[in-house]
Design a protein around this motif. Sequence first.
Motif, PDB file in Angstrom:
ATOM      1  N   TRP A  20      42.283  43.257  35.173  1.00 10.61           N
ATOM      2  CA  TRP A  20      40.957  43.703  35.572  1.00 10.61           C
ATOM      3  C   TRP A  20      40.229  44.183  34.316  1.00 10.61           C
ATOM      4  CZ3 TRP A  20      39.295  43.702  40.781  1.00 10.61           C
ATOM      5  CH2 TRP A  20      40.256  43.209  41.685  1.00 10.61           C
ATOM      6  N   LEU A  31      36.795  41.091  42.055  1.00  8.76           N
ATOM      7  CA  LEU A  31      36.909  40.171  40.931  1.00  8.76           C
ATOM      8  C   LEU A  31      36.618  38.759  41.455  1.00  8.76           C
ATOM      9  CD1 LEU A  31      37.706  40.175  37.900  1.00  8.76           C
ATOM     10  CD2 LEU A  31      40.022  39.570  38.631  1.00  8.76           C
ATOM     11  N   HIS A  46      32.753  42.922  39.400  1.00  6.79           N
ATOM     12  CA  HIS A  46      32.990  42.496  38.031  1.00  6.79           C
ATOM     13  C   HIS A  46      32.411  41.105  37.776  1.00  6.79           C
ATOM     14  CE1 HIS A  46      35.549  45.939  37.221  1.00  6.79           C
ATOM     15  NE2 HIS A  46      36.232  45.680  38.318  1.00  6.79           N
TER      16      HIS A  46
END
Length: 258
Positions: free
Chosen positions: A253, A191, A219
């Motif tokens: 997430w 992330l 991501h």
Amino acid sequence: MSGFADSDLTCNDFLGGRVRLYQPVKGYRAGVDPVLLAASVCASEGDSVLELGCGAGQGLLCLGARVAGLSLTGVELQAAYADLARRNGALNGQVVEVIEADLAALPAPLRQRQFSHVIANPPYYRAGGHSPSQDAGRRIALGEETPLAAWIEVAAKRLAPRGYLHMIQRADRLPDMLQACAGRLGALEVLPLAPRHGKDAELVILRARKGGRAAFRLHAPVILHEGARHERDGDSYTAKISAVLRQGAPLRWPQERP
């Protein structure tokens, strides 16, 4: 390092006052990084959590404030900070076990235990990669003395099967992190944390699972601040990040549901 005198400390609010922390006036002081790390952990009541390099306890205590019923353990090399983490646990009414030890030489009883989660905010700079601070606490907290790969190796050993590692680091250390996970942890997710729209990510949070087999996922970045540039005094956090920092909201997430 001897313990901190009261006159050497300030007491600061985190999560909108849900957590209060004694921190040294001079020395390593927590920023938002351990708060974001704690917010990213997918823990549930009854889980056990180990933080490697817990400092004054900011990561553990922010996680414990968000998720009730956790078993919290921290490892801290510096005696003064380990003592401060214990003191901060008591200040916040949280039970935190703090073990003073070098993570590369953990005491035998700890090496016999496994945890649902391991979290870590290792030093960001490689040895010789920055100008070291004159303060020992800041120097050890920010400058790498134990290789990053060793942090991940220790974390993998202490995780229970299917347990999660969450680690925050500088974005340029991501290749080192991924390489260190090979053969130890799987189901890797990254992330990125970018300061503003159109800016490169400066930090990343890595999530890895012991025994995980899912494909690697990178991501979309989480944007920390509104606007293209800093234009006024005070913070300019996005609503999402402000909720994490001020209200104790989770940093979810992408695949997680509220």
